[in-house]
Motif scaffolding. Sequence first.
Motif, PDB file in Angstrom:
ATOM      1  N   ASP A  46       0.813  -1.221   0.000  1.00 29.50           N
ATOM      2  CA  ASP A  46       0.000   0.000   0.000  1.00 29.50           C
ATOM      3  C   ASP A  46       0.846   1.271   0.000  1.00 29.50           C
ATOM      4  O   ASP A  46       0.304   2.375  -0.037  1.00 29.50           O
ATOM      5  N   GLN A  47       2.181   1.125   0.034  1.00 28.69           N
ATOM      6  CA  GLN A  47       3.070   2.285  -0.027  1.00 28.69           C
ATOM      7  C   GLN A  47       3.730   2.438  -1.404  1.00 28.69           C
ATOM      8  O   GLN A  47       4.484   3.383  -1.616  1.00 28.69           O
ATOM      9  N   VAL A  48       3.416   1.539  -2.321  1.00 28.06           N
ATOM     10  CA  VAL A  48       4.074   1.584  -3.627  1.00 28.06           C
ATOM     11  C   VAL A  48       3.485   2.662  -4.517  1.00 28.06           C
ATOM     12  O   VAL A  48       4.209   3.397  -5.200  1.00 28.06           O
ATOM     13  N   GLY A  49       2.184   2.822  -4.515  1.00 33.13           N
ATOM     14  CA  GLY A  49       1.558   3.809  -5.381  1.00 33.13           C
ATOM     15  C   GLY A  49       1.342   3.280  -6.783  1.00 33.13           C
ATOM     16  O   GLY A  49       1.773   2.176  -7.148  1.00 33.13           O
ATOM     17  N   ALA A 120      14.525   2.502   8.697  1.00 35.30           N
ATOM     18  CA  ALA A 120      14.798   2.668   7.275  1.00 35.30           C
ATOM     19  C   ALA A 120      13.916   3.780   6.716  1.00 35.30           C
ATOM     20  O   ALA A 120      12.784   3.973   7.155  1.00 35.30           O
ATOM     21  N   VAL A 121      14.456   4.501   5.734  1.00 36.58           N
ATOM     22  CA  VAL A 121      13.720   5.540   5.012  1.00 36.58           C
ATOM     23  C   VAL A 121      13.954   5.339   3.518  1.00 36.58           C
ATOM     24  O   VAL A 121      15.070   5.011   3.092  1.00 36.58           O
ATOM     25  N   PHE A 122      12.898   5.505   2.741  1.00 29.80           N
ATOM     26  CA  PHE A 122      12.995   5.506   1.284  1.00 29.80           C
ATOM     27  C   PHE A 122      12.753   6.944   0.839  1.00 29.80           C
ATOM     28  O   PHE A 122      11.640   7.452   0.895  1.00 29.80           O
ATOM     29  N   ALA A 123      13.818   7.633   0.439  1.00 28.17           N
ATOM     30  CA  ALA A 123      13.781   9.064   0.154  1.00 28.17           C
ATOM     31  C   ALA A 123      13.504   9.288  -1.330  1.00 28.17           C
ATOM     32  O   ALA A 123      14.311   8.900  -2.189  1.00 28.17           O
ATOM     33  N   ASN A 136       8.095  10.681   1.447  1.00 24.57           N
ATOM     34  CA  ASN A 136       9.078   9.639   1.734  1.00 24.57           C
ATOM     35  C   ASN A 136       8.408   8.534   2.551  1.00 24.57           C
ATOM     36  O   ASN A 136       7.456   8.795   3.286  1.00 24.57           O
ATOM     37  N   ARG A 137       8.923   7.318   2.430  1.00 23.54           N
ATOM     38  CA  ARG A 137       8.378   6.203   3.220  1.00 23.54           C
ATOM     39  C   ARG A 137       9.352   5.827   4.318  1.00 23.54           C
ATOM     40  O   ARG A 137      10.564   5.971   4.166  1.00 23.54           O
ATOM     41  N   SER A 138       8.802   5.320   5.386  1.00 20.30           N
ATOM     42  CA  SER A 138       9.620   4.984   6.548  1.00 20.30           C
ATOM     43  C   SER A 138       9.150   3.686   7.171  1.00 20.30           C
ATOM     44  O   SER A 138       7.959   3.353   7.133  1.00 20.30           O
ATOM     45  N   SER A 139      10.096   2.965   7.748  1.00 22.66           N
ATOM     46  CA  SER A 139       9.733   1.856   8.621  1.00 22.66           C
ATOM     47  C   SER A 139       9.469   2.412  10.014  1.00 22.66           C
ATOM     48  O   SER A 139       9.765   3.571  10.298  1.00 22.66           O
ATOM     49  N   THR A 157      10.407  -3.032   7.129  1.00 18.59           N
ATOM     50  CA  THR A 157       9.371  -2.819   6.123  1.00 18.59           C
ATOM     51  C   THR A 157       8.943  -1.361   6.123  1.00 18.59           C
ATOM     52  O   THR A 157       8.581  -0.805   7.163  1.00 18.59           O
ATOM     53  N   LEU A 158       9.000  -0.768   4.953  1.00 18.34           N
ATOM     54  CA  LEU A 158       8.545   0.619   4.783  1.00 18.34           C
ATOM     55  C   LEU A 158       7.019   0.598   4.744  1.00 18.34           C
ATOM     56  O   LEU A 158       6.406   0.288   3.732  1.00 18.34           O
ATOM     57  N   GLU A 159       6.411   0.899   5.878  1.00 18.81           N
ATOM     58  CA  GLU A 159       4.970   0.716   6.006  1.00 18.81           C
ATOM     59  C   GLU A 159       4.212   2.005   6.296  1.00 18.81           C
ATOM     60  O   GLU A 159       2.992   1.984   6.461  1.00 18.81           O
ATOM     61  N   GLN A 160       4.921   3.120   6.329  1.00 16.88           N
ATOM     62  CA  GLN A 160       4.214   4.378   6.588  1.00 16.88           C
ATOM     63  C   GLN A 160       4.800   5.484   5.728  1.00 16.88           C
ATOM     64  O   GLN A 160       6.007   5.602   5.548  1.00 16.88           O
ATOM     65  N   GLY A 161       3.896   6.288   5.172  1.00 23.42           N
ATOM     66  CA  GLY A 161       4.317   7.461   4.427  1.00 23.42           C
ATOM     67  C   GLY A 161       4.463   8.639   5.364  1.00 23.42           C
ATOM     68  O   GLY A 161       3.699   8.779   6.326  1.00 23.42           O
TER      69      GLY A 161
END
Length: 506
Positions: A46-49, A120-123, A136-139, A157-161
Amino acid sequence: MLYRTFAAVVLFGLGLGWFAEPARLSSAQPQAKPSGLKFEVKIAADQVGRNPESGRVLVAIGPKNGEPNFTNYHPPVLPVLGTDADAFTADKTVTLDAASDVFPAGGLEKLPAGEYTVRAVFATNRDINLPSAPGNRSSKTMKVKLDPAAGTTVTLTLEQGLGQDAQVPKETATHKYLSLPSKLLSDFHGRPMAYRVGVVLPPDFQKEPARKYGLLVHIGGFGSRYTHAAGIGADPRFVQILVDGAGPWGDPYHVDSANNGPYGQALTTEVIPHIERTYRCLGTAQSRFTTGGSTGGWVSLALQVFYPEFFNGCWSQCPDSVTFERFELIDIYRDANAYVNSFGVDRPGTRTVDGDTISSVRHECQLERVLGRGGNWHLSGRDWASWNATYGPKGKDGLPVPLWDGRTGAIDRSVVEHWKKYDLKLHLEKNWATLGPKLAGGKVNVWVGDADDYFLNAAVRRFKDSTDRLKSPKFDGTIIIEARKGHSSGGWTRKEMLDAMEKRMK
């Protein structure tokens, strides 16, 4: 960490980069033998878009009872890891270990066994180059036991925006927080862009509808957000604004540049006219002033120098390097290497008041290499990258051209010429015949401590020596270098500064 901000009587106070695929990528750091620590990062479906994004995956290790810090280079430090992820989807796993970009160098293998926190962060945000940027997404932060010798693997797991930017405070009668669409910046970047600014109104603004006010432009220390205007006290004589220190390449430094775009024009032709119309300012050059420290010290001085008839005075404290004869301690015109000085010693980047080295330029840029897309320091959004984007040219690939090689520190002499237009000492020397009369009457006020944490006093000393030689007219500003003062405030109190501004308005 030290953000190149400072404690002041008035508020002067992750790395990602542009996420189009960069064509110019420096070599990754030398491949280390993988340690036993491994981090496997996944992204929730649900964080992929609709369209999977590319960006920088970062993992930070923190103390067992604290939060991981992605940008701290001030000892003691804990490891931060980075690697790229392209079209990241839920069926992919991004693995980070000792073979990834790691700060500090070799830090993962040397980590003592024990309890820690990790995150973890996905920037991916292109417009705000911060780890906390919206989108950005974050665990979630996890507590873990780590032991490099035991082959520990941690799954995150990056589970929150990440949501609203900068945690905007609730507005009050005196404090407002604006995000103003900018045609100039939007046209430059080819997408909608906003100029963010905090506004502090006089305490009786609502009670005196016929009264008009002067305008004071505050610029904070590195990365200071416009929401920090909440810490600026209202003054009955001035509408005050605090500009935002977050942009696509880091802090935009609020001057026109090849990479950030026309921030100076946007401020002077879009933002300030809007503020003056909306909040009953006098709207004259005689009634506008700038002030700030550190980053804000450089910007407040640069705005006064680049727009000498638009502003009526600057009060600059511990400004970032006002001449690149001393870019901190680097002489970009003569030195061959940013990391190693002429004595063959690693060049200090931060020090104590007594002169002990806290960190080196190499150490600081290693963190920036971890944060920046493709392992590139100049895409990190941090201090060195922000300066590089502001002062340097844009490459054919649309990316800032790095002043030096991130791995070796070797300076690229072909880039230096472009930097000269932002060397404030050189700018005054070359243009004094026309600038001198426009800056006369004490418009320039600069203070620095002679034991500045980042060696910024070295540039101010050269700036002062230069202005002492200026003639026709003679330079009549004030430049103070105070003994045994670090990266802080000095030279004048807030009241003294505001009183001097009021006097200049009359």
